[in-house]
Design a protein around this motif. Structure first.
Motif, mmCIF file in Angstrom:
data_model
loop_
_atom_site.group_PDB
_atom_site.id
_atom_site.type_symbol
_atom_site.label_atom_id
_atom_site.label_comp_id
_atom_site.label_asym_id
_atom_site.label_seq_id
_atom_site.Cartn_x
_atom_site.Cartn_y
_atom_site.Cartn_z
ATOM 1 N N LYS A 1 25.773 -13.611 44.380
ATOM 2 C CA LYS A 1 24.634 -13.095 45.128
ATOM 3 C C LYS A 1 24.694 -13.467 46.605
ATOM 4 O O LYS A 1 24.113 -12.783 47.434
ATOM 5 C CB LYS A 1 23.315 -13.608 44.532
ATOM 6 C CG LYS A 1 23.056 -13.176 43.105
ATOM 7 C CD LYS A 1 22.962 -11.671 42.936
ATOM 8 C CE LYS A 1 21.710 -11.119 43.534
ATOM 9 N NZ LYS A 1 21.233 -9.912 42.830
ATOM 10 N N LYS B 1 16.578 -21.040 43.162
ATOM 11 C CA LYS B 1 16.549 -20.823 44.617
ATOM 12 C C LYS B 1 15.310 -20.002 44.948
ATOM 13 O O LYS B 1 15.188 -18.855 44.539
ATOM 14 C CB LYS B 1 17.813 -20.091 45.071
ATOM 15 C CG LYS B 1 17.843 -19.780 46.560
ATOM 16 C CD LYS B 1 19.185 -19.241 46.997
ATOM 17 C CE LYS B 1 19.559 -17.976 46.284
ATOM 18 N NZ LYS B 1 18.688 -16.816 46.666
ATOM 19 N N ARG C 1 17.974 -20.444 58.488
ATOM 20 C CA ARG C 1 17.177 -20.440 57.253
ATOM 21 C C ARG C 1 17.228 -21.797 56.577
ATOM 22 O O ARG C 1 18.242 -22.478 56.630
ATOM 23 C CB ARG C 1 17.750 -19.378 56.313
ATOM 24 C CG ARG C 1 17.115 -19.324 54.936
ATOM 25 C CD ARG C 1 17.605 -18.092 54.205
ATOM 26 N NE ARG C 1 17.276 -18.162 52.787
ATOM 27 C CZ ARG C 1 17.739 -17.302 51.868
ATOM 28 N NH1 ARG C 1 18.541 -16.323 52.246
ATOM 29 N NH2 ARG C 1 17.395 -17.435 50.602
ATOM 30 N N ARG D 1 20.162 -19.545 39.686
ATOM 31 C CA ARG D 1 21.514 -19.291 40.172
ATOM 32 C C ARG D 1 22.449 -20.425 39.810
ATOM 33 O O ARG D 1 22.035 -21.596 39.753
ATOM 34 C CB ARG D 1 21.499 -19.136 41.709
ATOM 35 C CG ARG D 1 20.637 -17.986 42.228
ATOM 36 C CD ARG D 1 21.212 -16.635 41.868
ATOM 37 N NE ARG D 1 20.373 -15.506 42.236
ATOM 38 C CZ ARG D 1 19.847 -14.652 41.346
ATOM 39 N NH1 ARG D 1 20.071 -14.809 40.050
ATOM 40 N NH2 ARG D 1 19.122 -13.627 41.753
ATOM 41 N N ARG E 1 14.806 -17.664 41.843
ATOM 42 C CA ARG E 1 15.844 -17.050 41.012
ATOM 43 C C ARG E 1 16.795 -18.137 40.527
ATOM 44 O O ARG E 1 17.219 -18.982 41.317
ATOM 45 C CB ARG E 1 16.635 -16.014 41.819
ATOM 46 C CG ARG E 1 15.798 -14.865 42.327
ATOM 47 C CD ARG E 1 15.493 -13.849 41.243
ATOM 48 N NE ARG E 1 14.449 -12.921 41.700
ATOM 49 C CZ ARG E 1 13.438 -12.520 40.926
ATOM 50 N NH1 ARG E 1 13.347 -12.938 39.673
ATOM 51 N NH2 ARG E 1 12.531 -11.692 41.395
ATOM 52 N N TYR F 1 26.448 -18.940 45.558
ATOM 53 C CA TYR F 1 25.509 -18.836 44.438
ATOM 54 C C TYR F 1 25.674 -17.522 43.695
ATOM 55 O O TYR F 1 25.929 -16.477 44.271
ATOM 56 C CB TYR F 1 24.061 -19.103 44.844
ATOM 57 C CG TYR F 1 23.526 -18.352 46.037
ATOM 58 C CD1 TYR F 1 23.630 -18.885 47.315
ATOM 59 C CD2 TYR F 1 22.874 -17.131 45.876
ATOM 60 C CE1 TYR F 1 23.117 -18.201 48.415
ATOM 61 C CE2 TYR F 1 22.353 -16.449 46.956
ATOM 62 C CZ TYR F 1 22.481 -16.981 48.226
ATOM 63 O OH TYR F 1 21.977 -16.311 49.310
ATOM 64 N N LYS G 1 12.737 -17.940 47.239
ATOM 65 C CA LYS G 1 12.668 -17.095 48.436
ATOM 66 C C LYS G 1 11.392 -16.287 48.303
ATOM 67 O O LYS G 1 11.243 -15.549 47.342
ATOM 68 C CB LYS G 1 13.904 -16.183 48.511
ATOM 69 C CG LYS G 1 13.966 -15.269 49.727
ATOM 70 C CD LYS G 1 14.506 -15.961 50.960
ATOM 71 C CE LYS G 1 14.222 -15.199 52.225
ATOM 72 N NZ LYS G 1 15.198 -14.138 52.527
ATOM 73 N N PHE H 1 9.004 -15.975 44.647
ATOM 74 C CA PHE H 1 9.749 -16.147 43.406
ATOM 75 C C PHE H 1 10.983 -17.015 43.570
ATOM 76 O O PHE H 1 11.559 -17.112 44.654
ATOM 77 C CB PHE H 1 10.153 -14.779 42.845
ATOM 78 C CG PHE H 1 8.985 -13.862 42.640
ATOM 79 C CD1 PHE H 1 8.106 -14.061 41.574
ATOM 80 C CD2 PHE H 1 8.742 -12.818 43.522
ATOM 81 C CE1 PHE H 1 7.008 -13.218 41.373
ATOM 82 C CE2 PHE H 1 7.643 -11.968 43.333
ATOM 83 C CZ PHE H 1 6.781 -12.177 42.265
#
Ligand code: 4IP
Length: 146
Positions: free
Chosen positions: A85, A55, A111, A64, A62, A76, A57, A60
């Motif tokens: 998270k 994922k 988003r 998940r 991450r 996630y 953002k 970077f």
């Protein structure tokens, strides 16, 4: 006798897709799911699809574990720390978009989530999420504005 008919689960011939579980199917799947290491993140819902995604953002990404559950929910989890998270919020406006084998987007009003499936099954994710949207909100929900 009546015994055999009582045990028969209701056949859902009207089911729109494989996510449209009957109550009996839901209970059965929850029972089976108890041994799944991700079960306790699902808040008593059935995990319909799960898999590792990156994922992104900012700069970077991450890694998940992403769970699509009944509800519907998209949860996630950090698979190293084994902590939840966050969640991608569901609404009739949510829309999944397939970009290529690895990349898919989940658009929400506030988003766009940038996700990639390192295994290359991004299309499975986008289709599963779209199926769930149609099942929950109907075919007419969230028509594309692009
Ligand atoms: C973080 O970046 C992670 O990508 C977070 O994802 C993300 O939160 C944060 O965005 C972002 O700043 P760093 O790890 O490099 O700090 P995760 O929560 O999966 O760890 P979400 O959950 O929102 O994607 P913000 O803007 O939400 O804080």
């Amino acid at each position: 006798g009546v015994g055999s008919s009582v045990a028969m689960p209701a056949k859902r011939s009207t089911a729109k897709n494989s996510f449209d579980l009957s109550d009996a199917e839901k209970l059965q799947r929850l029972e089976q799911q108890k041994t799944d290491k991700w079960h306790h993140f699902a808040d008593g819902e059935v995990i319909l699809k799960k898999g590792f995604v990156n994922k992104r953002k900012g700069l970077f990404a991450r890694k998940r574990m992403l769970l699509l559950t009944t509800g519907p929910r998209l949860i996630y989890i950090d698979p190293v720390a084994m902590i939840k998270k966050g969640e991608i919020p569901w609404s009739p406006e949510l829309r999944a978009e397939y970009k290529n084998f690895k990349i898919f987007f989940v658009h929400t009003p506030n988003r766009t989530y940038y996700l990639d499936d390192p295994e290359g099954y991004a299309i499975h994710w986008s289709e599963a999420i779209e199926n769930m949207r149609k099942l929950t909100y109907g075919e007419g929900a969230s028509t594309s504005t692009s």
